[in-house]
Scaffold this motif. Structure first.
Motif, PDB file in Angstrom:
ATOM      1  N   LYS A   1       5.176  10.233   8.462  1.00 21.64           N
ATOM      2  CA  LYS A   1       4.079  10.376   7.503  1.00 21.64           C
ATOM      3  C   LYS A   1       4.725  10.377   6.113  1.00 21.64           C
ATOM      4  N   LEU A   2       4.178   9.586   5.246  1.00 22.78           N
ATOM      5  CA  LEU A   2       4.770   9.447   3.919  1.00 22.78           C
ATOM      6  C   LEU A   2       4.321  10.600   3.027  1.00 22.78           C
ATOM      7  N   ARG A   3       5.287  11.355   2.504  1.00 27.12           N
ATOM      8  CA  ARG A   3       4.928  12.404   1.543  1.00 27.12           C
ATOM      9  C   ARG A   3       4.902  11.754   0.173  1.00 27.12           C
ATOM     10  N   ARG A   4       3.734  11.759  -0.443  1.00 23.31           N
ATOM     11  CA  ARG A   4       3.538  10.945  -1.642  1.00 23.31           C
ATOM     12  C   ARG A   4       4.314  11.425  -2.861  1.00 23.31           C
TER      13      ARG A   4
ATOM     14  N   GLY B   1       0.800  -1.228   0.000  1.00 21.63           N
ATOM     15  CA  GLY B   1       0.000   0.000   0.000  1.00 21.63           C
ATOM     16  C   GLY B   1       0.828   1.270   0.000  1.00 21.63           C
ATOM     17  N   ASP B   2       2.091   1.178   0.444  1.00 21.75           N
ATOM     18  CA  ASP B   2       2.925   2.381   0.504  1.00 21.75           C
ATOM     19  C   ASP B   2       3.638   2.622  -0.817  1.00 21.75           C
ATOM     20  N   TRP B   3       3.710   3.863  -1.202  1.00 17.52           N
ATOM     21  CA  TRP B   3       4.453   4.241  -2.405  1.00 17.52           C
ATOM     22  C   TRP B   3       4.811   5.708  -2.292  1.00 17.52           C
ATOM     23  N   ARG B   4       5.791   6.128  -3.033  1.00 15.80           N
ATOM     24  CA  ARG B   4       6.087   7.555  -3.138  1.00 15.80           C
ATOM     25  C   ARG B   4       6.660   7.846  -4.513  1.00 15.80           C
ATOM     26  N   VAL B   5       6.570   9.102  -4.903  1.00 19.36           N
ATOM     27  CA  VAL B   5       7.051   9.505  -6.225  1.00 19.36           C
ATOM     28  C   VAL B   5       8.037  10.653  -6.054  1.00 19.36           C
ATOM     29  N   ALA B   6       9.175  10.534  -6.716  1.00 18.30           N
ATOM     30  CA  ALA B   6      10.139  11.631  -6.718  1.00 18.30           C
ATOM     31  C   ALA B   6      10.247  12.159  -8.144  1.00 18.30           C
ATOM     32  N   VAL B   7      10.146  13.473  -8.291  1.00 17.10           N
ATOM     33  CA  VAL B   7      10.362  14.074  -9.615  1.00 17.10           C
ATOM     34  C   VAL B   7      11.777  14.642  -9.620  1.00 17.10           C
ATOM     35  N   LEU B   8      12.614  14.114 -10.516  1.00 16.82           N
ATOM     36  CA  LEU B   8      14.019  14.492 -10.558  1.00 16.82           C
ATOM     37  C   LEU B   8      14.331  15.155 -11.896  1.00 16.82           C
TER      38      LEU B   8
ATOM     39  N   VAL C   1      11.891  -0.540  -7.036  1.00 15.83           N
ATOM     40  CA  VAL C   1      11.223  -1.414  -6.072  1.00 15.83           C
ATOM     41  C   VAL C   1      12.005  -1.479  -4.760  1.00 15.83           C
ATOM     42  N   HIS C   2      11.263  -1.635  -3.676  1.00 20.31           N
ATOM     43  CA  HIS C   2      11.852  -1.677  -2.330  1.00 20.31           C
ATOM     44  C   HIS C   2      11.222  -2.820  -1.549  1.00 20.31           C
ATOM     45  N   LEU C   3      11.897  -3.216  -0.480  1.00 21.44           N
ATOM     46  CA  LEU C   3      11.333  -4.262   0.383  1.00 21.44           C
ATOM     47  C   LEU C   3      10.171  -3.691   1.189  1.00 21.44           C
ATOM     48  N   PRO C   4       9.206  -4.537   1.543  1.00 20.74           N
ATOM     49  CA  PRO C   4       8.045  -4.046   2.294  1.00 20.74           C
ATOM     50  C   PRO C   4       8.468  -3.339   3.585  1.00 20.74           C
ATOM     51  N   GLY C   5       7.793  -2.210   3.890  1.00 25.21           N
ATOM     52  CA  GLY C   5       8.037  -1.494   5.146  1.00 25.21           C
ATOM     53  C   GLY C   5       9.197  -0.518   5.108  1.00 25.21           C
ATOM     54  N   THR C   6       9.916  -0.431   3.989  1.00 25.04           N
ATOM     55  CA  THR C   6      11.117   0.417   3.974  1.00 25.04           C
ATOM     56  C   THR C   6      10.835   1.847   3.525  1.00 25.04           C
ATOM     57  N   LEU C   7       9.776   2.072   2.774  1.00 23.84           N
ATOM     58  CA  LEU C   7       9.537   3.427   2.254  1.00 23.84           C
ATOM     59  C   LEU C   7       9.135   4.408   3.346  1.00 23.84           C
ATOM     60  N   ARG C   8       8.380   3.928   4.308  1.00 22.32           N
ATOM     61  CA  ARG C   8       7.848   4.813   5.337  1.00 22.32           C
ATOM     62  C   ARG C   8       8.908   5.182   6.383  1.00 22.32           C
ATOM     63  N   GLY C   9       9.942   4.410   6.468  1.00 20.18           N
ATOM     64  CA  GLY C   9      10.972   4.689   7.465  1.00 20.18           C
ATOM     65  C   GLY C   9      10.430   4.478   8.860  1.00 20.18           C
ATOM     66  N   ALA C  10      10.886   5.331   9.799  1.00 15.09           N
ATOM     67  CA  ALA C  10      10.511   5.134  11.202  1.00 15.09           C
ATOM     68  C   ALA C  10       9.164   5.784  11.513  1.00 15.09           C
TER      69      ALA C  10
END
Ligand SMILES: [Zn+2]
Length: 443
Positions: free
Chosen positions: A430-433, A358-365, A418-427
């Protein structure tokens, strides 16, 4: 009274040709512009209170007497937001009969904001645009080819209205593939090109390979651009690239660059600008009140763009103050080569993709001159990365034709990480999408 007299003189000046108008406006002291601005502000507030159901009700609810309002700060913490436009519908803001409408696409919500205008407003804005294009060096002998997107978008209309006053040769190409544009526009021998920044960057890359045309300048609007990308464009053509800054809600330019390219000179005649919640450097959310609108005036409209007001003199000698380069947006919408994208876009693209969490984020570079939209997702099984990437591309093609079209035109790159589950949110943060990580020009 003074405001009325000066306003009459200002209108008379604007009706003269660009050269004469500039000459006449030059004699206006700053206090005269200030008088016009305040007179128009008071008139706008009273008009809105008398005729717009939204403003009438809001003022009543907050105990604001429109006849006591002399300047924006007299309205306290009252602002108009994009959500107000969407929730109440444009009709709630009407104070007069509309002749046309435009829409903002791709905001933080899939529901477009609709904004209505009169022909008189279009004609007034056209005169001001003509004046500014004259300042930038546009003359009746110039030949313009424009590649603005004509679909519900305000910019091509404003441009055409300005050119009615300047009487230049003008061809409207629409936002077609830059390769096709290069093939088809050459026969018109353009001296000035208009388009969105990411589109102009792509066209410039083509020109580097296939040869440049002798352009006087290029003018871009609709997105931000990095200084590196601007340099690429200017090198490719041997001509300057100017930016203008506006919103559909403002109908055309809130501000435009001069030859110094050092911030946007403000359109102080038609807007009352403020900055809310400014940081110690003066950067905060740009707020504007429309001053010359007779269909759908907006009072203290929250632009959601972060910038600052610059009142120090500009090297070009024009006394109008400036807006600094836009630093970003208060919400999570990012304007880039893909288009105007916010969290809802990626929620839709990821909908139904198998194997992701369910977690995801987008970076515009920014990589070189091109924007890269990097979509970070979590998956259990790293061997499925290619499959996830394929599903994302298929959803993009199926659900967002405009964004796919810009991808086909190579206005941006889209890649999946792609990342392992639980790693995007960190500690537990709040996830900035959606995060804009490009280094922009700041003034
Ligand atoms: Zn300047």
């Amino acid at each position: 009274m003074l405001g009325r007299v000066v306003e009459f003189a200002e209108r008379a000046a604007l009706r003269a040709g660009p050269e004469r108008a500039l000459g006449l406006l030059h004699y206006f002291p700053d206090s005269a512009f200030d008088a016009i601005r305040h007179a128009r502000f008071r008139r706008t507030v009273r008009l809105a209170a008398a005729r717009s159901p939204f403003y009438r009700e809001e003022f009543r609810r907050r105990g604001i007497d429109p006849h006591c309002v002399e300047q924006p700060s007299d309205l306290g913490d009252f602002y108009t937001t994009g959500d107000d436009l969407r929730a109440n519908g444009p009709e709630a803001f009407f104070v007069g009969r509309a002749d046309t409408a435009f829409e903002t696409t791709g905001t933080t919500s899939p529901v477009p904001k609709r904004v209505f205008f009169s022909r008189r407003e279009i004609s007034d804005m056209g005169r001001l645009s003509a004046l500014w294009l004259h300042v930038l060096g546009l003359r009746p002998g110039d030949r313009i080819v424009s590649a603005f997107d004509c679909s519900f978008w305000v910019s091509p209309y404003v441009l055409r209205s300005g050119l009615d006053w300047l009487r230049c040769f003008h061809v409207e190409a629409g936002k077609i593939d830059p390769n096709e544009f290069y093939d088809r526009a050459a026969v018109y021998h353009p001296t000035v090109i208009f388009g969105e920044p990411s589109w102009i960057v792509r066209l410039s890359e083509i020109a580097q390979v296939r040869g440049r045309w002798p352009l006087k300048f290029l003018l871009a609007g609709g997105e931000n651009i990095s200084e590196a990308s601007r340099a690429l464009v200017e090198q490719a053509w041997g001509a300057p690239l100017y930016l203008n800054y506006g919103q559909t809600e403002s109908f055309g330019a809130l501000g435009a660059e001069c030859r110094m390219k050092n911030g946007y000179h403000r359109n102080d005649l038609y807007f009352f600008f403020e900055v809310a919640n400014a940081d110690p450097d003066g950067y905060g959310e740009l707020i504007y009140t429309t001053l010359a609108r007779d269909v759908m005036p907006l009072i203290r409209y929250r632009s959601t763009d972060v910038t600052r007001l610059i009142d120090e003199p500009c090297g070009c000698g024009i006394s109008m103050g400036r807006l600094g380069k836009i630093r970003g947006r208060c919400d999570e919408m990012v304007v880039c080569g893909m288009g105007n994208v916010g969290p809802w876009v990626f929620e839709d693209i990821l909908r139904g993709v198998g194997g992701i969490g369910g977690d995801w984020r987008v970076a515009v570079l920014a990589e070189g001159p091109r924007d890269v939209v990097e979509l970070h997702v979590e998956i259990d099984d790293p061997s499925r990365a290619a499959d996830v990437d394929r599903q994302i591309s298929a959803n993009l093609r199926e659900r967002f034709q405009d964004f796919q079209k810009n991808r086909d035109m190579k206005l941006y790159d889209l890649r999946t990480r792609v990342h392992l589950p639980g790693t995007l949110r960190g500690a537990g943060r709040k996830l900035r999408r959606v995060v804009d990580e490009r280094q922009m020009i700041t003034v």
